[in-house]
Design an enzyme around this catalytic site. Sequence first.
Site, PDB file in Angstrom:
ATOM      1  N   LYS A 151       0.746  -1.423  -0.053  1.00 26.71           N
ATOM      2  CA  LYS A 151       0.029   0.159   0.050  1.00 26.71           C
ATOM      3  C   LYS A 151       0.705   0.765  -0.242  1.00 26.71           C
ATOM      4  O   LYS A 151       0.295   2.171  -0.826  1.00 26.71           O
ATOM      5  CB  LYS A 151      -1.059  -0.318   1.387  1.00 26.71           C
ATOM      6  CG  LYS A 151      -2.210  -0.978   0.885  1.00 26.71           C
ATOM      7  CD  LYS A 151      -3.342  -0.684   1.712  1.00 26.71           C
ATOM      8  CE  LYS A 151      -4.710  -1.243   1.137  1.00 26.71           C
ATOM      9  NZ  LYS A 151      -4.227  -2.477   2.340  1.00 26.71           N
ATOM     10  N   GLU A 190     -10.069   7.007   4.017  1.00 23.93           N
ATOM     11  CA  GLU A 190     -11.057   6.992   4.962  1.00 23.93           C
ATOM     12  C   GLU A 190     -10.083   5.214   5.606  1.00 23.93           C
ATOM     13  O   GLU A 190      -9.113   4.976   4.641  1.00 23.93           O
ATOM     14  CB  GLU A 190     -12.373   5.871   4.312  1.00 23.93           C
ATOM     15  CG  GLU A 190     -11.751   4.823   3.635  1.00 23.93           C
ATOM     16  CD  GLU A 190     -11.438   5.248   2.104  1.00 23.93           C
ATOM     17  OE1 GLU A 190     -11.276   6.773   1.863  1.00 23.93           O
ATOM     18  OE2 GLU A 190     -10.466   4.073   1.549  1.00 23.93           O
ATOM     19  N   SER A 233       1.895  -9.733  -1.233  1.00 23.02           N
ATOM     20  CA  SER A 233       1.401  -8.435  -1.409  1.00 23.02           C
ATOM     21  C   SER A 233       1.824  -7.574   0.053  1.00 23.02           C
ATOM     22  O   SER A 233       2.041  -6.560   0.752  1.00 23.02           O
ATOM     23  CB  SER A 233      -0.545  -8.062  -1.247  1.00 23.02           C
ATOM     24  OG  SER A 233      -1.049  -9.032  -0.783  1.00 23.02           O
TER      25      SER A 233
HETATM   26  C1  LIG Z   1      -4.730  -3.520   1.979  1.00 23.42           C
HETATM   27  C2  LIG Z   1      -4.943  -5.218   1.706  1.00 23.42           C
HETATM   28  C3  LIG Z   1      -5.159  -6.419  -0.239  1.00 23.42           C
HETATM   29  C4  LIG Z   1      -6.406  -5.590  -0.984  1.00 23.42           C
HETATM   30  O1  LIG Z   1      -5.956  -5.173  -2.013  1.00 23.42           O
HETATM   31  P1  LIG Z   1      -5.683  -4.694  -2.839  1.00 23.42           P
HETATM   32  O2  LIG Z   1      -6.292  -2.948  -3.644  1.00 23.42           O
HETATM   33  O3  LIG Z   1      -6.476  -5.480  -3.664  1.00 23.42           O
HETATM   34  O4  LIG Z   1      -4.247  -4.880  -3.027  1.00 23.42           O
HETATM   35  C5  LIG Z   1      -3.628  -6.895   0.159  1.00 23.42           C
HETATM   36  N1  LIG Z   1      -2.921  -7.381   0.431  1.00 23.42           N
HETATM   37  C6  LIG Z   1      -2.534  -6.591   2.238  1.00 23.42           C
HETATM   38  C7  LIG Z   1      -1.517  -6.929   2.726  1.00 23.42           C
HETATM   39  C8  LIG Z   1      -3.246  -5.513   2.280  1.00 23.42           C
HETATM   40  O5  LIG Z   1      -2.462  -4.651   3.301  1.00 23.42           O
END
Ligand SMILES: *Cc1c(COP(=O)(O)O)cnc(C)c1O
Length: 405
Positions: free
Chosen positions: A101, A123, A388
Amino acid sequence: MILNNVDFETYFRHYPDEGGFFGKYGGCYIAPELQKAMEEITQAYFTIAQSRQFIAELRRIRKEFQGRPTPVSHLERLSNKLGSVQLYVKREDLNHTGAHKLNHCMGEVLLAKYMGKKKVIAETGAGQHGVAMATAAAYFGLECDIYMGAEDIKKQAPNVARMKILGANVVEVTEGQQTLKEAVDAAFAAYAKEYKDCIYCIGSVVGPHPFPMMVRDFQHVVGEEARAQFVDMTGHLPDAIVACVGGGSNAAGFFSGFLNDPVEIYGIEPLGRGATPGDHAASLQYGSEGIMHGFNSIMLKDENGDPAPVYSVASGLDYPSSGPEHAFLRDCGRVKYDVINDEETIDAFYELARMEGIIPAIESAHAVAYGIKLAQRMGKGSVLINLSGRGDKDMDYIIEKYGIR
Ligand SMILES: *Cc1c(COP(=O)(O)O)cnc(C)c1O
């Protein structure tokens, strides 16, 4: 590569179009006073954010503050256990603050600074976007208002504390269910009053144009790095790549590095407890076309056509729609979207920790679970998974709900 009249060699020149459309999805469906604010951001994005100075500063920040490039790791023990397919992960868990993020938050807040804004507004639901925004705002010395439902504030105490330590102002929203939806409405309402001095920063590839494009472009670094690193490590491209899809930002950035390559691409949505409405958040799988939060996409609707209640074990994935670009890539057949349920996710969470020494975010564990399934189905080749984020934020929940396996 040309697929259903979409030429992926020139894809980024045509998508989105001037109105922010990916085919019929996307656009900017908001109140006229905010349309003007969106046009200002779009204008700034196409001038300031393409300037040499902006790009150089963002590159320096990525290297010196975020710790980029994040590595690609070979999951050697897990691959050997499964058979002959080789699994790899792109390590966004090692990006500063522990997830992807921050890639788009640093871009958005740097743009706010160049635009001369004093404040950023956002938000947050589970608090991950709020923490990333608070981090970026602290780095650039901008004020930061984070709108959060009262219910979420109660549940997410550690993230609320993090935001406050980072100097953000957490604004409690007490309307309706007191969760994410109300927080979005409150943040938009505040923005409509204050747009001259601040910008609203969206947390994924959703919302009105230019956000789906801008957030994807700021996340493109993930796909670009991953492709080069994978080719450098192995001498070839992966056969398949996988990412989890909530709003779809980590997936959009990761996929954008491979759209014109002979690589199978999979986006994974949360099936939660099963296919019954309310038990999952798999919008691309079970949803239909509609407009919400300022954009047209595929969404899960209730009987009144409003966003339906959704559920996932991963709080970052429980959103009733996905970004317009994902709806478009699904329709033209370039990306295949599939689902993984809670149970498969939790199994993969423990498996990655035990076999590789990496504790994934529960969101990311959806992609790992699918990568494992894919490896068993393919029999040979290689799969690159976008990890992610890291799972530290999920430890209390996992221990309470599943114990230590
Ligand atoms: C917020 C988050 C997501 C989901 O958000 P996307 O916009 O779909 O990428 C996925 N993985 C992690 C670790 C997150 O914090």
